[in-house]
Design a protein around this motif. Sequence first.
Motif, PDB file in Angstrom:
ATOM      1  N   TYR A  62       0.834  -1.194   0.000  1.00 56.67           N
ATOM      2  CA  TYR A  62       0.000   0.000   0.000  1.00 56.67           C
ATOM      3  C   TYR A  62       0.871   1.247   0.000  1.00 56.67           C
ATOM      4  CZ  TYR A  62      -3.758   3.192   1.189  1.00 56.67           C
ATOM      5  OH  TYR A  62      -4.643   4.226   1.190  1.00 56.67           O
ATOM      6  N   ILE A  63       1.540   1.489   1.104  1.00 55.79           N
ATOM      7  CA  ILE A  63       2.412   2.665   1.152  1.00 55.79           C
ATOM      8  C   ILE A  63       3.798   2.164   1.516  1.00 55.79           C
ATOM      9  CG2 ILE A  63       2.648   5.005   2.008  1.00 55.79           C
ATOM     10  CD1 ILE A  63      -0.113   4.866   3.063  1.00 55.79           C
ATOM     11  N   ILE A 131      -8.369   4.197   9.030  1.00 55.77           N
ATOM     12  CA  ILE A 131      -9.009   4.700   7.803  1.00 55.77           C
ATOM     13  C   ILE A 131     -10.465   4.245   7.759  1.00 55.77           C
ATOM     14  CG2 ILE A 131      -9.066   4.415   5.306  1.00 55.77           C
ATOM     15  CD1 ILE A 131      -6.112   4.539   5.261  1.00 55.77           C
TER      16      ILE A 131
ATOM     17  N   LEU B 316      11.959  12.491   7.350  1.00 54.94           N
ATOM     18  CA  LEU B 316      10.518  12.244   7.334  1.00 54.94           C
ATOM     19  C   LEU B 316       9.747  13.540   7.530  1.00 54.94           C
ATOM     20  CD1 LEU B 316       8.332  10.093   7.164  1.00 54.94           C
ATOM     21  CD2 LEU B 316       8.403   9.925   9.643  1.00 54.94           C
ATOM     22  N   GLU B 319       9.858  15.480   4.339  1.00 53.32           N
ATOM     23  CA  GLU B 319       9.029  14.754   3.376  1.00 53.32           C
ATOM     24  C   GLU B 319       7.544  15.040   3.635  1.00 53.32           C
ATOM     25  OE1 GLU B 319       9.504  10.545   3.653  1.00 53.32           O
ATOM     26  OE2 GLU B 319       7.597  10.160   2.676  1.00 53.32           O
ATOM     27  N   PRO B 379     -10.493   8.469   3.706  1.00 49.87           N
ATOM     28  CA  PRO B 379      -9.269   8.200   2.954  1.00 49.87           C
ATOM     29  C   PRO B 379      -8.929   9.360   2.035  1.00 49.87           C
ATOM     30  CG  PRO B 379     -11.109   7.172   1.874  1.00 49.87           C
ATOM     31  CD  PRO B 379     -11.678   8.058   2.926  1.00 49.87           C
ATOM     32  N   PHE B 383      -5.661  13.408   5.348  1.00 56.51           N
ATOM     33  CA  PHE B 383      -5.377  12.448   6.418  1.00 56.51           C
ATOM     34  C   PHE B 383      -3.967  11.912   6.303  1.00 56.51           C
ATOM     35  CE2 PHE B 383      -4.997   7.903   7.268  1.00 56.51           C
ATOM     36  CZ  PHE B 383      -4.951   7.975   8.646  1.00 56.51           C
ATOM     37  N   VAL B 384      -3.592  11.505   5.093  1.00 51.75           N
ATOM     38  CA  VAL B 384      -2.256  10.942   4.917  1.00 51.75           C
ATOM     39  C   VAL B 384      -1.217  11.982   5.308  1.00 51.75           C
ATOM     40  CG1 VAL B 384      -0.723   9.810   3.314  1.00 51.75           C
ATOM     41  CG2 VAL B 384      -3.167   9.590   3.020  1.00 51.75           C
ATOM     42  N   PHE B 387      -1.144  12.313   8.976  1.00 53.65           N
ATOM     43  CA  PHE B 387      -0.589  11.108   9.602  1.00 53.65           C
ATOM     44  C   PHE B 387       0.930  11.136   9.552  1.00 53.65           C
ATOM     45  CE2 PHE B 387       0.885   6.750   9.639  1.00 53.65           C
ATOM     46  CZ  PHE B 387       0.211   6.245  10.745  1.00 53.65           C
ATOM     47  N   ILE B 388       1.477  11.446   8.380  1.00 53.41           N
ATOM     48  CA  ILE B 388       2.942  11.424   8.338  1.00 53.41           C
ATOM     49  C   ILE B 388       3.537  12.619   9.074  1.00 53.41           C
ATOM     50  CG2 ILE B 388       3.253   9.918   6.342  1.00 53.41           C
ATOM     51  CD1 ILE B 388       3.527  12.351   4.640  1.00 53.41           C
ATOM     52  N   GLY B 453      -5.414  10.450  -1.806  1.00 54.03           N
ATOM     53  CA  GLY B 453      -5.835   9.979  -0.495  1.00 54.03           C
ATOM     54  C   GLY B 453      -5.907   8.466  -0.446  1.00 54.03           C
ATOM     55  N   ILE B 454      -6.443   7.879  -1.510  1.00 56.95           N
ATOM     56  CA  ILE B 454      -6.571   6.420  -1.491  1.00 56.95           C
ATOM     57  C   ILE B 454      -5.243   5.762  -1.838  1.00 56.95           C
ATOM     58  CG2 ILE B 454      -7.774   4.477  -2.561  1.00 56.95           C
ATOM     59  CD1 ILE B 454     -10.210   6.237  -2.785  1.00 56.95           C
ATOM     60  N   PHE B 455      -4.503   6.392  -2.769  1.00 56.40           N
ATOM     61  CA  PHE B 455      -3.208   5.823  -3.146  1.00 56.40           C
ATOM     62  C   PHE B 455      -2.100   6.826  -2.835  1.00 56.40           C
ATOM     63  CE2 PHE B 455      -6.432   4.126  -6.043  1.00 56.40           C
ATOM     64  CZ  PHE B 455      -6.382   2.798  -5.664  1.00 56.40           C
ATOM     65  N   PRO B 456      -1.784   7.006  -1.569  1.00 60.32           N
ATOM     66  CA  PRO B 456      -0.839   8.062  -1.185  1.00 60.32           C
ATOM     67  C   PRO B 456       0.540   7.844  -1.774  1.00 60.32           C
ATOM     68  CG  PRO B 456      -1.424   6.702   0.697  1.00 60.32           C
ATOM     69  CD  PRO B 456      -2.298   6.286  -0.410  1.00 60.32           C
ATOM     70  N   GLN B 457       0.850   6.620  -2.141  1.00 60.59           N
ATOM     71  CA  GLN B 457       2.193   6.362  -2.639  1.00 60.59           C
ATOM     72  C   GLN B 457       2.502   7.203  -3.885  1.00 60.59           C
ATOM     73  OE1 GLN B 457       4.156   4.572  -0.779  1.00 60.59           O
ATOM     74  NE2 GLN B 457       5.868   5.091  -2.125  1.00 60.59           N
ATOM     75  N   LEU B 460       3.698  10.293  -2.208  1.00 57.34           N
ATOM     76  CA  LEU B 460       4.604  10.094  -1.083  1.00 57.34           C
ATOM     77  C   LEU B 460       6.015   9.753  -1.553  1.00 57.34           C
ATOM     78  CD1 LEU B 460       3.884  10.460   1.781  1.00 57.34           C
ATOM     79  CD2 LEU B 460       3.449   8.025   1.983  1.00 57.34           C
ATOM     80  N   GLY B 461       6.094   8.912  -2.581  1.00 57.79           N
ATOM     81  CA  GLY B 461       7.401   8.534  -3.102  1.00 57.79           C
ATOM     82  C   GLY B 461       8.140   9.759  -3.615  1.00 57.79           C
TER      83      GLY B 461
END
Lengths: 470, 470, 592
Positions: A62-63, A131, B316, B319, B379, B383-384, B387-388, B453-457, B460-461
Amino acid sequence: MIPLLLLMLAIPAFFLALLIVYKRRSAWIATISAASGLVLAIAVIATAAFSGNPSITENYGYIPSLSIGLNLRTSPASLVLLLMTSIVILVTASSGNIAKDRERTASILLVLFQIGAFGLFLSGNFFIFFIFWDIGVIAPFFMINVLGSANRRAASYKFIIYELFASALLLFGILLIYFYAPGHSLSISALPSAYSSMPVGIQETIFLLLFVAFLINVPLFPLHSWLPDAHTEASTQGSMVLSGVLTKFGGFGMLIIFTSMPIAHAYSIYIAALAAFSAFYAAFLMMRQQDIKRIVAHTTIVEMSIIVFAIATLTNIGATGAIYGMLAHGIAVAMMFLAAGAIEHMFHSRNIGFLKGISHNAKLTSWIFLAGIFAMTGVPLTAGFIADILIFLGAISAFGAYGIIPLFSLIFMGAFMYFVINKSFFANKGRIEAEDTVDSRPAVGYAVLLAALFLFGILPFILLGIVNLK
Amino acid sequence: MLPYASGQEPAIYLIAVPLLLLVVSAIAQVYSRSRKLSFVSIIVLLLISGSASLYLSGTGASFRFLSVLQANGFGSLLFGAISIAIVLIEVLSYGNTGKLQRFNMLLSFVVLGAFLVAFAYSIIAILVGVEMVILASAFMILQSGKNYVEPAVKLFVLGAVATAVFTLAMALLFPYDVNLSLVGALAAPIGKFIIGMSLVLFIGALSIESAAFPFNFWVPDVYEGAPGNITALLAGVNKKVALIALIEITMLVFAAYSASGGMPLLSDTLVILSILTMFFGNLAALVQRNIKRLFAYSSISQIGYILIGIAVATHLGVESSIFYIIAHMFMIIGAFAIVFWLESRNIRTMDEYSGLYGRNAFAAIGLTILMLSMAGIPPLVGFVGKFILFSSAVYGNLAFLAFVGVINSFISIYYYAKVMNQMFLRKGERHISMDRNIAVVVAACLVFVIAVGIFPQLLLGAASAAAAAL
Amino acid sequence: MYPLTVLLPLFVGGIAALAMGVSPKSERYAKYVALAGALGSALLTVLLLVHAAPLPSQIAWFSAGGYSFHLELSFTSANQLLLLLIAVISPLIFLYSVGYMDVPSEQSRYYFLMSLFAVSMTLLAMSGGFLTFFIAWEGLGITSYLLIGFWYHKEAPPLAARKAITTILVGDICLLAGMLMIWSIFHTFSFAAIISGAHALATIPTIIIAAGVLLLVGAFTKSAQFPFHEWLSDAMEGPTPVSAFLHSSTMVKAGVFLAILLIPLFIELKLLWLMLVIGAITVLVGAVTALASDHIKKILAYSTMEDLGLMFVALGLNAIPAALLFFAVQAIYKALLLMSSGTIMKANGDDVNIYRVSSFGRNRLLFISALIGALSLAGLFPFSGFFGKVAIDSAAVSNVTVYVVLTVADFLTALYIFRWLFVPMGNQRRAPRSLIIAKFATMKRSMQAPQAILAAGVLAFTAYLFINGNFAVNLAAASIETAVVVFGMLAAYIMFKKTTSMLSERSRARLLMHTSYPVNAAYNLLAASVIGIARGAEAFERYLNRVLYAGARGVVGLGSSTKVAENGNVNTYVAALAVGLVIVLLLLILVP
């Protein structure tokens, strides 16, 4: 191998997308989504039962940069709760919208809630858990705010404030777990081992944060006052899933923290005392209510307090009882809210002072309401009885004779419910006439819930067999 | 850091050339009559430049030229995001009655300013860039009409003060670093106090522009006074440019200073700023009746969250700040797009928003999703981000800061829910249709908010790579 | 033959009767289906008892937490006795209902509930462990509740049903609590295992004593013992066959039955005194109130209460055979007497006041069967009731107080039952109403036959006791009892046969003796105090909400205090900036 657990999320998600793009036949789409949920839940349970392994896991990436995966897992508790949830949601989708009011909005929210509830019970790590927890809170918020009755605004406001306060605490607790767990693992199944490696102060903080978060959701005295308002003002569908499923989120969470955090032993006696007090308090509060939905809402507090009490016994049998209690209560309360919704729709009132002799016009609904009372008071052959036995056997073995005390709150609750049903439903003198005849519209829903209630009451070994799997 | 990474040079030309073209053509087009040509040219050129920039950030290449500018993953990701944000602003402004060509010329200066800051290799470049952004936007407000003199002047004055402070800070630093370059400066800090003072003044100056407490009082007035599309620009781009500058200065200029014992000062200052900003923004937003002011305060509080990541100053942390800067850019532009459109329909206050759902469901649902995202409900992307951010605080041994953040995002629910409550009121007024250009912007923001939101990657990457490149 | 098959015909009959309610046409046949079910079950019961000689058995039900739970059946003599009684009475009641329930609608509901009740009762009679027992027990409670409130369109029945279910709910929860507490010591629900476990205990843990008291409270509520008895007289609002079946002969005995099944446990726990005391009080209260009541069925209800009190006295004296004997005897004559009441009510257009109704007309059969019932209830030699009462009296000789109470009760019993018989007959004699007489003459066969059969049953039982009377009777007690009964009958003859002036409709003595007024007042007080607690909780809830709101308002208040900062003046803003910077710089100096 079919990815059953992923499908349990993907199929409702597909139907949600379908509902958004396709504007007609919404109620049907929601029903199909709910029905496929039930089929999948049964398939998952069957898989677990035949393999003898209650924890089915599926892991997806997922992440990766946070090393958080989409980990799905089942446990005995989640299997039972999934089944209960899918039954309740199926009935909610097929029969809950008695007035056929704004079907598309209602269906979208219901399917969204379905995703939230399934995801919560399937979550294998706390990130996923959080979530879906919030999805499960937001959907009912709109069920109250958009679809609710007269005082819906204040009620929904109260609801969201309480619930998101809970999720704020939950989030902070999860952040602490994330940091302190070895390897920053949020895995729920690895929590017991991770937990023991944390400093004691942190253990306590995490436990209390999560406990209070779940306490608000369940809810227990003194943070319960969102529930009567929310459950009363929500649409019938909203009330059904709120009481039937949402309150179980907290119960499920409590089961997790009480079984995997040994620090719970230090607090369990106080928590049990609080839960016992909460049960009596809610039962007494209920006696002063005039609104049928409010009355049913208060029974939720009583029953859920007893369930938390059972979890706090920290015994195997008590936890089994709590799981079974959540199953029984979820089904029974959904049935009662469905009946209450039908009554409201027929008589345009929920006030027990106004309602009189309604069983004349609403025969079926009245009997269903009565059956709901039976289930709530733990009459044998309904699922509630099995739950009561197991809960209080656990309680006595944990707390001695004092453990039986919360059982007596059922006297007050039951006595008042019988008072209501005799006064407003059966006593025919000065009876009022229905303005709308829909008595049999939710009949299928009644039948499904009633059948489930008796099925799990007469043949408890079906599900207890799953719960007993280790 | 290599002066040139072979094979990637064309990319930098793909960024710079269209940009120059953009500025030149925008200036030239002030004298042309075609709105469309101006519109299309700015969008096409920005998209080329932005996507080249995003591509460059993906390759991880890094170059430097003229010892003023450098290109690396950090700058190119953020400049790419800003380019897209400015495209959205441009689309938003298309329906504006004012002269688009003049607007576009000023907008091109904003782009140039943002470019200078994002790709800065020298403090001078940052100063020039920030100044350009502020002045251009002040003139944008001014040229919108006679009623806009006051906010424009306020913005100008505050910008001037910020420049003064910034210059003072530079002056303090100059003796120790005659190059005023970002990397390699302050290798051997001598006068610790002077350097600390310079650091604090830098933070103060940039806080004025990014509107951190207590440097934020101009924000609500200017936001409320300015036309909605420019408010979106101010909140979505200007502030983010200042934050980018802040990251560059704290992370790069003072890297050696921090490493040699200055870290507590940097961290403490930012922690205090962050806490005060969060609380002030959220508490003040609680009592707002004007939606634009409400979002103004809300965006102040969001700056507080972003400061958490900068205060933590770990990989982090940076990021998560980058992630949240980009996330908030789209959340706030989407929200102000709706506000802007409703403003043109004379709908400004909370009371006037009531029943919006019945009048335009897309606007109500869109605004709801954006607000939920800002409140940090999964989601969605907010939120993501939170969270981070919060987990970076816990990782950086600032669990307390994370707790404040969690509590603040709970408080924010209070006013977001208030707006939702109003919007979903049933009123049965007649439908108002949304302009197509605004709908496009809102839809784009919603897609971003939900998809990331659903696919934070997805983001995030990139954010992680950008933080690593710094 | 598997014991539980006995339940099948009744169950199927009940479900079929319910299903027939879908159309008025088929509803007419519901009664026959249910009657067939009852007959079938009765036959199977007899077969089971006579031929198969059933053995105790266990059915695994579920397991949880490492323990298994079973449904136990057992067939001790007490079990068999109750089974036999049900087998005899239930078809007769169904038959009587066929005549009595002549309303066109609601038939299917009635027969469904009656069948369900009979199923529960039969299961109760077979139960050999708490789980089975409790399932049956709750079945009784619920069907009883629904049947008391059967005429829900009237005013009184729903109220009566509410009182009944409330009392029964208290009992249910107490029984559940008690049985769970017992399980926690013995880890079994089987009666036999519990009893042997109790014998093996060296010291009695307090938890079992508490459990024993809770079990007894449960038993007292179901068997209408003081102070939980008032629901029983209200329960007479139900249809008369229901009163005859549930509230006199079978269901109310469930409590006594529990005490009989577990008597060795109670002996171990030294709780017999509780049964004795409560039983004796109930006997007196019941007898006095029966004398004071003017409701043709409530007189019998108080009498039932007295009878049940007598059984508890017998158990309290550890005279189990006496209790069992009276248990059997009472069921038959009480069912008979209630049927007679129903017949009288039917002929008098549902009037229930003994000062207004007329009885029996010229129908000798009805009169004689009622008389047999009354004589048996009074305990006149040689009717079956005599044997039952004398057995209990003989056991009580050693305890003077109890003996005196019983003797007084014997006298009162004779007095009130003949009041019940004589007063309506006197009404008829003084003012004969031809319409009513005609109604008695044309009373349905289906209503007359069960009464005749039960009267014959009383006589047959009497004969059986004469032949098989191998039990110790204290001769002195027997003669005193006979004398008292005869005296009571004479007194009744003098007081009520000739004149109704004694204990007339408006006499003050009657009101004084009518205990239900103070008892109901006490109930109301209890309910009011519970509501008082509820009010307290409500007030506290309001306070709690106010505190929480105050907290929320405080946060919002903090928010509005920020309004100071926004006055639109750019000077202020620059000043704030300056102050902010200065503070940050001060911080720099203070934080080294």
